[in-house]
Design a protein around this motif. Structure first.
Motif, PDB file in Angstrom:
ATOM      1  N   VAL A 160     -48.711   6.057  46.186  1.00 56.55           N
ATOM      2  CA  VAL A 160     -47.439   5.478  46.623  1.00 56.55           C
ATOM      3  C   VAL A 160     -46.947   4.487  45.564  1.00 56.55           C
ATOM      4  O   VAL A 160     -47.721   3.657  45.089  1.00 56.55           O
ATOM      5  N   ALA A 161     -45.668   4.587  45.212  1.00 61.54           N
ATOM      6  CA  ALA A 161     -45.110   3.631  44.236  1.00 61.54           C
ATOM      7  C   ALA A 161     -45.108   2.247  44.866  1.00 61.54           C
ATOM      8  O   ALA A 161     -44.646   2.065  45.995  1.00 61.54           O
ATOM      9  N   ASP A 162     -45.660   1.281  44.145  1.00 65.63           N
ATOM     10  CA  ASP A 162     -45.738  -0.076  44.697  1.00 65.63           C
ATOM     11  C   ASP A 162     -44.401  -0.797  44.658  1.00 65.63           C
ATOM     12  O   ASP A 162     -44.169  -1.728  45.417  1.00 65.63           O
ATOM     13  N   ALA A 216     -52.011   9.850  48.908  1.00 65.10           N
ATOM     14  CA  ALA A 216     -50.774   9.721  48.123  1.00 65.10           C
ATOM     15  C   ALA A 216     -50.864   8.545  47.162  1.00 65.10           C
ATOM     16  O   ALA A 216     -51.489   7.518  47.460  1.00 65.10           O
ATOM     17  N   LYS A 254     -57.419  -3.180  53.276  1.00 67.74           N
ATOM     18  CA  LYS A 254     -56.531  -2.237  53.954  1.00 67.74           C
ATOM     19  C   LYS A 254     -57.125  -1.754  55.280  1.00 67.74           C
ATOM     20  O   LYS A 254     -56.590  -0.827  55.905  1.00 67.74           O
ATOM     21  N   LYS A 257     -60.206  -2.927  48.247  1.00 72.09           N
ATOM     22  CA  LYS A 257     -59.163  -2.168  48.962  1.00 72.09           C
ATOM     23  C   LYS A 257     -59.664  -1.701  50.325  1.00 72.09           C
ATOM     24  O   LYS A 257     -58.914  -1.672  51.303  1.00 72.09           O
ATOM     25  N   MET A 305     -55.159   8.859  53.321  1.00 68.96           N
ATOM     26  CA  MET A 305     -54.037   8.466  52.460  1.00 68.96           C
ATOM     27  C   MET A 305     -54.371   8.771  51.004  1.00 68.96           C
ATOM     28  O   MET A 305     -54.893   7.915  50.274  1.00 68.96           O
ATOM     29  N   GLY A 332     -58.958   5.960  52.615  1.00 69.07           N
ATOM     30  CA  GLY A 332     -58.026   5.673  51.524  1.00 69.07           C
ATOM     31  C   GLY A 332     -58.607   6.036  50.174  1.00 69.07           C
ATOM     32  O   GLY A 332     -59.779   6.436  50.066  1.00 69.07           O
ATOM     33  N   PHE A 333     -57.800   5.898  49.154  1.00 75.95           N
ATOM     34  CA  PHE A 333     -58.208   6.188  47.779  1.00 75.95           C
ATOM     35  C   PHE A 333     -57.980   4.962  46.910  1.00 75.95           C
ATOM     36  O   PHE A 333     -57.081   4.160  47.188  1.00 75.95           O
ATOM     37  N   ALA A 334     -58.785   4.860  45.878  1.00 72.00           N
ATOM     38  CA  ALA A 334     -58.553   3.808  44.887  1.00 72.00           C
ATOM     39  C   ALA A 334     -58.625   4.470  43.516  1.00 72.00           C
ATOM     40  O   ALA A 334     -59.696   4.895  43.087  1.00 72.00           O
ATOM     41  N   ALA A 335     -57.477   4.602  42.897  1.00 73.30           N
ATOM     42  CA  ALA A 335     -57.431   5.158  41.541  1.00 73.30           C
ATOM     43  C   ALA A 335     -57.431   3.968  40.605  1.00 73.30           C
ATOM     44  O   ALA A 335     -56.503   3.167  40.611  1.00 73.30           O
ATOM     45  N   GLU A 336     -58.504   3.837  39.819  1.00 74.51           N
ATOM     46  CA  GLU A 336     -58.666   2.630  39.010  1.00 74.51           C
ATOM     47  C   GLU A 336     -58.842   2.967  37.531  1.00 74.51           C
ATOM     48  O   GLU A 336     -59.231   4.094  37.188  1.00 74.51           O
ATOM     49  N   PRO A 353     -43.356  -1.281  50.909  1.00 74.13           N
ATOM     50  CA  PRO A 353     -44.369  -1.587  51.934  1.00 74.13           C
ATOM     51  C   PRO A 353     -45.687  -0.918  51.563  1.00 74.13           C
ATOM     52  O   PRO A 353     -45.691   0.179  50.992  1.00 74.13           O
ATOM     53  N   ASP A 354     -46.804  -1.577  51.861  1.00 74.88           N
ATOM     54  CA  ASP A 354     -48.113  -0.936  51.705  1.00 74.88           C
ATOM     55  C   ASP A 354     -48.326  -0.154  53.002  1.00 74.88           C
ATOM     56  O   ASP A 354     -48.478  -0.742  54.086  1.00 74.88           O
ATOM     57  N   ILE A 355     -48.318   1.181  52.893  1.00 79.93           N
ATOM     58  CA  ILE A 355     -48.339   2.010  54.108  1.00 79.93           C
ATOM     59  C   ILE A 355     -49.614   1.754  54.917  1.00 79.93           C
ATOM     60  O   ILE A 355     -49.562   1.528  56.123  1.00 79.93           O
ATOM     61  N   LEU A 356     -50.748   1.753  54.229  1.00 81.18           N
ATOM     62  CA  LEU A 356     -52.008   1.546  54.953  1.00 81.18           C
ATOM     63  C   LEU A 356     -52.044   0.192  55.649  1.00 81.18           C
ATOM     64  O   LEU A 356     -52.440   0.096  56.807  1.00 81.18           O
TER      65      LEU A 356
HETATM   66  N1  CTP Z   1     -51.279   2.803  49.462  1.00 74.32           N
HETATM   67  C1  CTP Z   1     -50.404   2.660  50.510  1.00 74.32           C
HETATM   68  N2  CTP Z   1     -49.197   2.071  50.303  1.00 74.32           N
HETATM   69  C2  CTP Z   1     -48.858   1.595  49.111  1.00 74.32           C
HETATM   70  C3  CTP Z   1     -49.761   1.710  48.025  1.00 74.32           C
HETATM   71  C4  CTP Z   1     -50.975   2.313  48.243  1.00 74.32           C
HETATM   72  O1  CTP Z   1     -50.729   3.073  51.620  1.00 74.32           O
HETATM   73  N3  CTP Z   1     -47.673   1.040  48.927  1.00 74.32           N
HETATM   74  C5  CTP Z   1     -52.584   3.456  49.708  1.00 74.32           C
HETATM   75  C6  CTP Z   1     -52.860   4.643  48.805  1.00 74.32           C
HETATM   76  O2  CTP Z   1     -52.429   5.852  49.389  1.00 74.32           O
HETATM   77  C7  CTP Z   1     -54.359   4.602  48.656  1.00 74.32           C
HETATM   78  C8  CTP Z   1     -54.689   3.126  48.753  1.00 74.32           C
HETATM   79  O3  CTP Z   1     -53.576   2.524  49.395  1.00 74.32           O
HETATM   80  O4  CTP Z   1     -55.048   5.256  49.715  1.00 74.32           O
HETATM   81  C9  CTP Z   1     -54.896   2.466  47.414  1.00 74.32           C
HETATM   82  O5  CTP Z   1     -53.830   2.774  46.560  1.00 74.32           O
HETATM   83  P1  CTP Z   1     -53.760   2.202  45.087  1.00 74.32           P
HETATM   84  O6  CTP Z   1     -52.482   2.616  44.439  1.00 74.32           O
HETATM   85  O7  CTP Z   1     -55.054   2.525  44.374  1.00 74.32           O
HETATM   86  O8  CTP Z   1     -53.799   0.649  45.363  1.00 74.32           O
HETATM   87  P2  CTP Z   1     -52.708  -0.446  45.534  1.00 74.32           P
HETATM   88  O9  CTP Z   1     -52.889  -1.081  46.869  1.00 74.32           O
HETATM   89  O10 CTP Z   1     -51.337   0.082  45.225  1.00 74.32           O
HETATM   90  O11 CTP Z   1     -53.179  -1.511  44.449  1.00 74.32           O
HETATM   91  P3  CTP Z   1     -52.988  -1.497  42.846  1.00 74.32           P
HETATM   92  O12 CTP Z   1     -51.887  -0.527  42.539  1.00 74.32           O
HETATM   93  O13 CTP Z   1     -52.661  -2.912  42.541  1.00 74.32           O
HETATM   94  O14 CTP Z   1     -54.328  -1.077  42.280  1.00 74.32           O
END
Ligand code: CTP
Length: 408
Positions: free
Chosen positions: A280-282, A278, A345, A341, A276, A326-330, A309-312
């Motif tokens: 993804v817009a939260d 992507a 996840k 994460k 994963m 998964g990825f964590a962009a921080e 929805p959080d896809i993961l």
């Molecule tokens: N991800 C997902 N579904 C979402 C948001 C994120 O599956 N709605 C996945 C991303 O593809 C990534 C991982 O979760 O592999 C972490 O995404 P990230 O944006 O860093 O984390 P968030 O869970 O959105 O937390 P935050 O934005 O609060 O740091």
């Protein structure tokens, strides 16, 4: 020396043929073993004129094979068992004579017989006088071999054994090891189906506006390309990205997080690995306006947002023995956030990067990342291209996959 994780733990069958470059084979064996490979050597009769079987056997710590019909050395290891044993065959140096025999299926000694029986990837490092190297017969034999998927690390220029200068020296052992890593990587995902998500998602506000993020999709596309190059069947579920899909990859284009979730669900069952990447817009606008939002009469504007929805997390229940990456962009507390994460996840591996670091993050060609595994292992990687990072991620993922240490 550069580390090549793809070599770690593999079984290398090294064939040495009768060229002066054979003296470099001692160093080659040492380098392979330093990278964590097991090495077993087969020498042609002529090769034993250049380097002794005793040297080779001492360095490789495995019995050396030289004769096809030797009662003593072949009693337990026949040519078929040797061929089956190998994960990779490396012929270094490979003489013009060896190339000719291998190209035409001549099996008149132990090495050429094994070459016919082996089904693993093969790498050859030719070495010969430059006139021979340029000869049309040698070239056409080489073409036959490369057309069958044999990898070649070409000879280099310099002083040759005959005293002449020219192209014909066997490549340096370090180059051969690097080429071996590439040759093994070319096949290590054969038969694995990988789902990769990439790019941003777009959450519509009205027919002309959307909420999105800075993701370019480059990391996800690099992963899709790397996985396909290594033999995987790849499904790339991508949000809007201005990139061409890598060749051989099946592209599923989506816009919103909910569309991405639906596409991931639809393809999940068929895949063993899920990556994963992507962004993804939260959140999304709670309601999508049917007509364009007008500014007339407004001093400001508030948008009401709903969590996506959080896809993961959503697919965590269907994990089975799939590998989830998964990825964590921080922007701060990278390790702590990435670890949280990984746990939260249900991931096997997470790639963390600080998007505020120079050369990292959205849109850039490079990335400096840290890979964290479920067992707590942390690998900090230097700045590298996203394509190079993709291979490192796949190497680590392969290790988790092979060790069977997959969170079910
Ligand atoms: N991800 C997902 N579904 C979402 C948001 C994120 O599956 N709605 C996945 C991303 O593809 C990534 C991982 O979760 O592999 C972490 O995404 P990230 O944006 O860093 O984390 P968030 O869970 O959105 O937390 P935050 O934005 O609060 O740091």
């Amino acid at each position: 020396m550069k580390r090549h994780p793809a070599i770690n733990g593999i079984k290398v069958l090294l064939g040495i043929t009768g060229g002066i470059g054979a003296y470099k084979s001692a160093e080659l064996i040492r380098l392979f073993m330093k990278q964590g490979a097991e090495v077993s050597v087969v020498m042609t009769r002529n090769a034993t004129q250049f380097i002794t079987p005793l040297t080779v056997e001492t360095l490789s710590r495995n019995p050396v094979g030289t004769d096809l019909f030797s009662l003593s050395e072949e009693r337990s290891i026949d040519h078929i068992s040797r061929a089956r044993w190998a994960d990779l065959m490396v012929i270094a140096p490979a003489t013009a004579n060896y190339l000719a025999k291998a190209a035409h299926g001549i099996a008149d000694d132990l090495l050429t017989t094994i070459s016919l029986a082996a089904t693993c990837p093969v790498l050859i490092a030719p070495a010969m006088n430059s006139a021979m190297w340029d000869h049309v017969t040698v070239r056409s034999n080489l073409e036959i071999l490369t057309s069958r998927g044999v990898a070649v690390v070409p000879p280099t220029e310099g002083e040759l054994a005959c005293g002449e200068e020219g192209v014909g020296r066997m490549a340096d052992p370090e180059q051969i090891v690097a080429a071996a890593a590439a040759a093994i990587q070319l096949h290590d995902l054969d038969g694995v189906r990988v789902l990769v998500t990439a790019g941003p998602t777009r959450e519509a506000v009205d027919p002309v506006r959307f909420l999105s993020n800075r993701s370019s999709g480059k990391m996800g596309y690099a992963l899709a390309e790397a996985a396909a190059t290594r033999g995987a069947e790849v499904i790339l579920v991508s949000g809007p990205a201005a990139l061409d899909p890598p060749s051989g990859v099946t592209l599923v284009s989506v816009e919103s997080a909910r569309e991405m979730l639906a596409a991931v669900r639809a393809n999940l069952k068929a895949c063993q690995w899920v990556i994963m990447a992507a962004a993804v817009a939260d959140f999304r606008p709670s309601a999508v306006l049917e007509s364009k939002l007008k500014k007339k009469g407004r001093q400001g504007l508030s948008l009401d947002l709903t969590a996506n929805p959080d896809i993961l997390k959503t697919i965590a229940a269907d994990k089975g023995n799939r590998l989830y990456i998964g990825f964590a962009a921080e922007t701060e507390d990278l390790l702590e956030n990435a670890r949280a994460k990984l746990e939260g996840k249900g991931l096997d591996l997470i790639v963390g990067n600080d998007v505020t670091e120079r050369g990292s993050g959205f849109g850039s060609e490079t990335n400096q990342a840290v890979i964290i595994l479920r067992d707590g292992t942390v690998e900090r990687l230097p700045l590298m291209t996203k394509r190079e990072l993709a291979d490192q991620i796949l190497d680590q993922s392969m290790r988790c996959w092979q060790s069977g240490d997959v969170d079910g």
